[in-house]
Design a protein around this motif. Structure first.
Motif, short mmCIF file in Angstrom:
data_model
loop_
_atom_site.label_atom_id
_atom_site.label_comp_id
_atom_site.label_asym_id
_atom_site.label_seq_id
_atom_site.Cartn_x
_atom_site.Cartn_y
_atom_site.Cartn_z
N ALA A 271 8.62 3.51 1.05
CA ALA A 271 7.25 3.15 1.42
C ALA A 271 7.16 1.72 1.96
CB ALA A 271 6.33 3.30 0.21
N THR A 272 8.24 0.98 1.92
CA THR A 272 8.25 -0.42 2.38
C THR A 272 9.50 -0.63 3.23
OG1 THR A 272 7.12 -1.14 0.35
CG2 THR A 272 8.25 -2.84 1.64
N GLY A 273 9.36 -1.36 4.33
CA GLY A 273 10.52 -1.69 5.15
C GLY A 273 10.60 -0.96 6.48
N LYS A 274 9.65 -0.03 6.73
CA LYS A 274 9.68 0.72 7.99
C LYS A 274 9.03 -0.09 9.12
CE LYS A 274 9.44 5.44 6.13
NZ LYS A 274 8.59 6.65 6.04
N ASN A 275 9.56 0.09 10.31
CA ASN A 275 8.95 -0.52 11.48
C ASN A 275 8.02 0.49 12.16
OD1 ASN A 275 10.58 1.24 13.01
ND2 ASN A 275 12.23 -0.28 13.14
N SER A 276 7.46 0.12 13.31
CA SER A 276 6.49 0.99 13.99
C SER A 276 7.12 2.27 14.51
CB SER A 276 5.83 0.23 15.15
OG SER A 276 6.83 -0.24 16.06
N ASN A 277 8.45 2.29 14.63
CA ASN A 277 9.16 3.49 15.08
C ASN A 277 9.49 4.44 13.94
OD1 ASN A 277 9.22 2.62 17.80
ND2 ASN A 277 11.03 1.34 17.36
N ASP B 1 7.02 16.53 -9.05
CA ASP B 1 7.78 17.06 -7.91
C ASP B 1 6.94 17.12 -6.64
OD1 ASP B 1 10.08 17.48 -9.47
OD2 ASP B 1 9.29 19.41 -10.18
N VAL B 2 5.75 16.47 -6.68
CA VAL B 2 4.84 16.57 -5.55
C VAL B 2 5.11 15.47 -4.52
CG1 VAL B 2 2.41 16.55 -4.85
CG2 VAL B 2 3.09 17.66 -7.00
N TRP B 3 5.31 14.24 -4.99
CA TRP B 3 5.51 13.11 -4.07
C TRP B 3 6.23 11.98 -4.81
CZ3 TRP B 3 4.38 7.94 -3.75
CH2 TRP B 3 4.50 7.33 -2.49
N THR B 4 7.12 11.31 -4.11
CA THR B 4 7.78 10.13 -4.68
C THR B 4 8.11 9.15 -3.57
OG1 THR B 4 9.63 9.35 -6.04
CG2 THR B 4 10.10 11.16 -4.51
N GLU B 5 8.14 7.88 -3.92
CA GLU B 5 8.59 6.87 -2.96
C GLU B 5 10.06 6.55 -3.16
OE1 GLU B 5 7.76 2.64 -3.48
OE2 GLU B 5 6.58 3.10 -5.28
N ASN C 274 1.77 -2.60 -6.58
CA ASN C 274 1.35 -3.18 -5.30
C ASN C 274 1.97 -4.55 -5.04
OD1 ASN C 274 -1.28 -1.69 -6.66
ND2 ASN C 274 -0.88 -1.06 -4.55
N ASN C 275 2.79 -5.04 -6.01
CA ASN C 275 3.50 -6.31 -5.83
C ASN C 275 2.54 -7.46 -5.55
OD1 ASN C 275 6.05 -7.69 -5.74
ND2 ASN C 275 5.88 -7.83 -3.52
N ALA C 276 1.50 -7.55 -6.38
CA ALA C 276 0.45 -8.54 -6.10
C ALA C 276 -0.25 -8.96 -7.39
CB ALA C 276 -0.57 -7.95 -5.12
N ILE C 277 -0.98 -10.07 -7.27
CA ILE C 277 -1.86 -10.54 -8.34
C ILE C 277 -3.25 -10.77 -7.73
CG2 ILE C 277 -2.38 -12.45 -9.91
CD1 ILE C 277 0.60 -12.81 -10.34
N ALA C 278 -4.26 -10.18 -8.37
CA ALA C 278 -5.64 -10.38 -7.94
C ALA C 278 -6.28 -11.46 -8.81
CB ALA C 278 -6.42 -9.08 -8.05
N VAL C 279 -7.23 -12.17 -8.23
CA VAL C 279 -7.95 -13.23 -8.94
C VAL C 279 -9.41 -12.80 -9.08
CG1 VAL C 279 -8.60 -15.66 -8.95
CG2 VAL C 279 -6.39 -14.97 -7.99
N PHE D 268 0.90 -1.15 0.00
CA PHE D 268 0.00 0.00 0.00
C PHE D 268 0.93 1.20 0.00
CE2 PHE D 268 -3.57 2.27 2.64
CZ PHE D 268 -3.70 3.23 1.64
N VAL D 269 1.09 1.85 -1.15
CA VAL D 269 2.20 2.77 -1.36
C VAL D 269 1.85 4.21 -1.02
CG1 VAL D 269 3.94 3.57 -3.00
CG2 VAL D 269 3.03 1.24 -3.19
N TYR D 270 0.90 4.80 -1.75
CA TYR D 270 0.58 6.21 -1.55
C TYR D 270 -0.55 6.37 -0.54
CZ TYR D 270 -0.67 11.06 -2.38
OH TYR D 270 -0.94 12.39 -2.21
N ARG D 271 -0.20 6.85 0.67
CA ARG D 271 -1.16 6.94 1.76
C ARG D 271 -1.48 8.38 2.16
NH1 ARG D 271 -0.54 1.78 5.54
NH2 ARG D 271 0.60 0.37 4.17
N GLU D 272 -0.91 9.33 1.45
CA GLU D 272 -1.15 10.73 1.79
C GLU D 272 -2.62 11.09 1.55
OE1 GLU D 272 1.49 12.60 2.97
OE2 GLU D 272 2.61 10.72 2.85
N ASN D 273 -3.04 12.18 2.21
CA ASN D 273 -4.39 12.73 2.01
C ASN D 273 -5.49 11.69 2.21
OD1 ASN D 273 -3.21 15.25 1.19
ND2 ASN D 273 -2.84 14.34 -0.83
N ASN D 274 -5.26 10.79 3.19
CA ASN D 274 -6.24 9.75 3.52
C ASN D 274 -6.59 8.87 2.33
OD1 ASN D 274 -6.64 10.56 6.28
ND2 ASN D 274 -7.84 12.30 5.53
N ASN D 275 -5.61 8.66 1.47
CA ASN D 275 -5.86 7.80 0.32
C ASN D 275 -6.17 6.38 0.78
OD1 ASN D 275 -6.00 7.55 -2.53
ND2 ASN D 275 -4.01 6.55 -2.58
#
Length: 512
Positions: A303-309, A261-265, A183-188, A149-156
């Motif tokens: 956007a991936t790899g962060k812990n709760s801190n 230039d607004v947002w990048t991961e 999203n690194n996934a496959i939906a069925v 779940f990559v872009y989470r800004e603005n309550n996305n």
């Protein structure tokens, strides 16, 4: 522009017909039976796109008659007819865009167009759009399998962040598999009940177990193992049935979310400070991140790899530089090519290793320049069956080549056969190569296998579109089975040698 190309004489292909559509970006062209399907996104109304249905090109009249124009959701990135042509499945990427200096992220979805009584203009067409809203409250569980779940800004929401990219359909047209690349996934999707039944994360690749070249400032080609992870993030996916079992083959290109230039991961290795890294990150990795000849230039996600801190326990880079094979029923990965694509490029064509297109430079001069990003960028694939062998053709974007693998019996043991590229003299500039028609298959965005019974040559061929070179290439696929006594120790038994030679190529003389 849509081109109709006569390939009946491969040495003299010609454009029979073409047409353009205003204020749109064409995204896909597919055929089924006697009809052609074209999808596009509107450049002015980002929340919707369209799918057009044409009759096949009429040679006598030199026309293609439009039958239907169907409005669908945001950015129909791929369309795929079912095998009986009664439905068209649409991957609605819903890619975010900038409006008034802010990021607007439309919902991703899957569209299903049904033609219950055929394609005639007076017949009814129905359209159903499936969304991912039911998965908004399941994100925590999905993330455990590698879903992003990559872009989470603005309550996305997750259902807006999802970006359907590529499609595959099983043989009886009851199930569609939808690649959610970023999203690194496959939906069925159950095409009978018309619902999205599951989302499967694709996990991550441990680069401690394979080699990659992560830098363009390391003095050349230097492949090493590193304690970092790769996000598979596949572009093309294909369903292959082998020995009675359905498999999904994925081209693990990698892609990031980067909104001007607004947002990048994206974040380079040298941009990670010590304070951003948790104690889980060892001293050797910290040191390599600061060194531009090691991991300092490589692009990672923040956007991936962060812990709760809020610090990073592990670092994840884009793409697998590989292709994978998964069982369709369980989504278990039974094979990944590891570092083989990049390693075989180094072995057979080091002069174009991770090169990029710069029209004023030579392929040799730009080699290694894409190592800092996603390396060869494995993006497209197709397959064919010749002499009881499964042949896998893997298209790689940088700078443009196709890796060929064969499978005799065990699909978990593909055997490398050949590497085809469409680059002539690597000491000529890309512009010179283009002007002299010595350049093709640059960025093989789509490749298709045609068996001998349907081929204009009477033999199996490969069709390769070059998105950068503006070309269509026809390549002969000549298969010779070697006797067991001649097989190398790493062979499959009586193996398959693939000898490819470009028959012809057609330049669409686009300016660069």
């Amino acid at each position: 522009m849509v081109n109709v190309i006569d390939i009946s004489k491969p040495e003299n292909m010609r454009i029979l017909h073409h047409f353009t559509l205003d204020n749109v970006e064409l995204t896909d062209v597919e055929t089924c039976g006697r009809h052609v399907f074209v999808s596009y996104e509107s450049l002015s109304v980002k929340e919707s796109g369209n799918v057009l249905v044409y009759e096949n090109y009429n040679k006598k009249e030199s026309t293609m008659h439009l039958i239907h124009n169907i409005t669908v959701g945001s950015m129909p990135d791929m369309i795929l007819p079912t095998h009986d042509c009664s439905r068209i499945v649409v991957a609605l990427e819903g890619q975010a865009y900038i409006s008034g200096g802010a990021v607007v992220d439309p919902p991703g979805g899957v569209g299903i167009i049904t033609f219950p009584d055929g394609f005639r203009k007076d017949k009814e067409v129905s359209y159903t759009e499936l969304d991912f809203m039911n998965y908004n409250n399941r994100v925590a569980d999905l993330e455990k399998t590698g879903v992003r779940f990559v872009y989470r800004e603005n309550n996305n929401s997750f259902s807006n962040d999802v970006e359907p990219e590529y499609l595959a359909i099983n043989k009886d047209s009851t199930t569609a598999y939808v690649g959610l690349q970023e999203n690194n996934a496959i939906a069925v999707v159950d095409l009978t009940q018309m619902n999205i039944t599951s989302i499967h994360g694709l996990g991550f690749k441990n680069w401690n177990n394979s080699l990659l070249d992560p830098s363009d400032r390391d003095g050349g080609i230097k492949m090493s193992a590193w304690p970092i992870y790769g996000m598979y993030l596949p572009d093309a996916i294909k369903l292959v049935t082998w020995k009675g079992v359905d498999y999904i083959v994925t081209a693990n290109e990698g892609d990031s979310k980067d909104y001007d230039d607004v947002w990048t991961e994206e974040r380079r290795g040298h941009d990670f400070t010590d304070a951003m890294l948790s104690p889980e990150v060892g001293d050797d990795l910290r040191s390599a991140l600061k060194n531009d000849s090691q991991l300092g230039r490589l692009k990672f996600t923040d956007a991936t790899g962060k812990n709760s801190n809020g610090t990073f326990d592990a670092l994840y880079t884009f793409g697998g530089r590989s292709f994978s094979i998964l069982r369709a029923d369980t989504m278990e990965r039974v094979y990944d090519s590891g570092d083989d694509v990049e390693r075989k490029l180094n072995q057979h064509r080091p002069e174009i290793f991770n090169s990029k297109f710069v029209k004023s430079k030579t392929p040799f001069k730009t080699r290694d320049s894409r190592s800092q990003f996603k390396g060869p960028e494995t993006e497209s694939l197709t397959y064919g069956i010749v002499d009881d062998h499964l042949l896998l053709f893997i298209g790689n974007e940088r700078p443009g080549f196709v890796s060929v693998y064969s499978v005799a019996d065990d699909i978990t043991k593909p055997h490398f056969e050949f590497l085809y590229d469409g680059i002539g003299d690597v000491k000529m500039t890309f512009q010179q190569l283009y002007d002299q028609r010595k350049l093709n298959a640059m960025d093989p965005e789509d490749i298709r296998f045609v068996d001998g019974s349907s081929s204009p040559t009477g033999k199996p061929i490969l069709l390769i579109t070059g998105a950068v070179s503006g070309t269509l290439t026809i390549v002969n696929v000549d298969v010779t089975t070697t006797p067991s006594s001649a097989v190398k120790p790493d062979g499959l038994g009586p193996t398959t040698m693939i000898l490819l030679a470009a028959v012809c190529w057609l330049a669409g003389r686009h300016s660069h």
